[in-house]
Motif scaffolding. Structure first.
Motif, short mmCIF file in Angstrom:
data_model
loop_
_atom_site.label_atom_id
_atom_site.label_comp_id
_atom_site.label_asym_id
_atom_site.label_seq_id
_atom_site.Cartn_x
_atom_site.Cartn_y
_atom_site.Cartn_z
N PHE A 109 0.49 -1.30 -0.07
CA PHE A 109 -0.35 0.35 -0.14
C PHE A 109 0.70 1.17 0.00
O PHE A 109 1.69 1.44 0.92
CB PHE A 109 -1.18 -0.12 1.21
CG PHE A 109 -2.26 -1.33 0.67
CD1 PHE A 109 -3.35 -1.17 0.64
CD2 PHE A 109 -1.36 -2.32 1.77
CE1 PHE A 109 -4.20 -2.03 0.43
CE2 PHE A 109 -2.71 -3.14 1.63
CZ PHE A 109 -3.56 -2.79 0.69
N THR A 116 -0.41 2.01 -5.24
CA THR A 116 -0.31 0.59 -4.78
C THR A 116 -1.08 -0.27 -5.57
O THR A 116 -0.59 -1.75 -5.54
CB THR A 116 -1.87 0.79 -3.78
OG1 THR A 116 -1.44 1.51 -2.81
CG2 THR A 116 -2.64 -0.13 -3.03
N ASP A 153 -10.82 4.88 2.02
CA ASP A 153 -9.35 4.86 0.62
C ASP A 153 -9.57 3.98 -0.74
O ASP A 153 -8.67 4.32 -1.69
CB ASP A 153 -8.31 3.59 0.69
CG ASP A 153 -9.32 1.53 1.61
OD1 ASP A 153 -10.94 2.28 0.80
OD2 ASP A 153 -8.94 0.72 1.22
N THR A 156 -9.44 1.26 -3.18
CA THR A 156 -7.76 0.65 -3.13
C THR A 156 -7.76 -0.64 -2.90
O THR A 156 -7.42 -2.39 -3.10
CB THR A 156 -6.67 1.81 -2.47
OG1 THR A 156 -6.53 2.38 -2.71
CG2 THR A 156 -5.60 0.75 -2.58
N SER A 157 -7.90 -0.44 -1.26
CA SER A 157 -7.78 -2.04 -0.54
C SER A 157 -8.71 -3.56 -1.48
O SER A 157 -8.27 -4.59 -1.77
CB SER A 157 -8.67 -1.97 0.93
OG SER A 157 -7.69 -1.04 1.36
#
Length: 185
Positions: A109, A116, A153, A156-157
């Protein structure tokens, strides 16, 4: 390596090459991966008879015989800290005679937009380049536990989770990359 040995008037040895290799990996991948040389096999690990038998029949033997279609894509080991999950992954790589790559997903990350995703691509490309190999991902739950439901986020995760799951299910890596993941939960 040659220049460093010449400057220090020291002979080129394995430790000098290993140190340079570690620095190059750190510079290129920022600590996401570490390629290690396993030094012991299953004979040095006490207990875990069920896993050793499973690994022998479903990972080691098919890899050595070239029977990729029956080779396991990976395993998930669970248990409290200190039960030998990391050590057994090392021993598996030694028994199979493969490269051992330890992955730190926490370092994937990045702080910038798109960093990322770029890191995930670099990580997967490095693993593919080092194949055949055993890839060890410790504490996989701590990084991927939120999976698809992270907030704050910008997704992104979820993208990292989806990219990793897509790669893990890719049939082209069967018999080339065996993923050993560990979790305390």
């Amino acid at each position: 390596v040659i220049l460093a040995a010449w400057r220090s008037q020291a002979p080129i040895d394995f430790s000098l090459v290993q140190e340079r290799k570690k620095r190059a990996l750190e510079d290129e991948y920022g600590g996401m991966i570490d390629i290690k040389e396993p030094k012991f096999g299953f004979d040095q690990i006490g207990g875990h008879a069920s896993f050793k038998e499973y690994a022998q029949w479903n990972i080691i033997r098919p890899l050595k015989e070239g029977n990729k279609r029956i080779c396991s894509r990976g395993v998930l080991m669970t248990g409290p800290p200190g039960t030998g999950k990391s050590m057994i992954a090392w021993a598996l790589a030694k028994e199979a005679g493969l490269n051992f790559i330890q992955v730190d997903l926490g370092k994937v990350f990045g702080g910038l937009v798109g960093e990322t995703e770029k890191n995930v691509r670099k990580l997967l490309e490095a693993i593919e380049a080092a194949s055949p190999c055993i890839v060890f991902i410790d504490e996989i739950d701590s990084v991927l536990s939120s999976g698809r439901s992270s907030s704050g986020d910008s997704g992104t995760s979820a993208r990292v989770f989806n990219n990793l799951m897509t790669w893990l299910s890719d049939p082209s890596r069967v018999g080339k990359v065996v993923v050993v993941a560990a979790t305390n939960r």
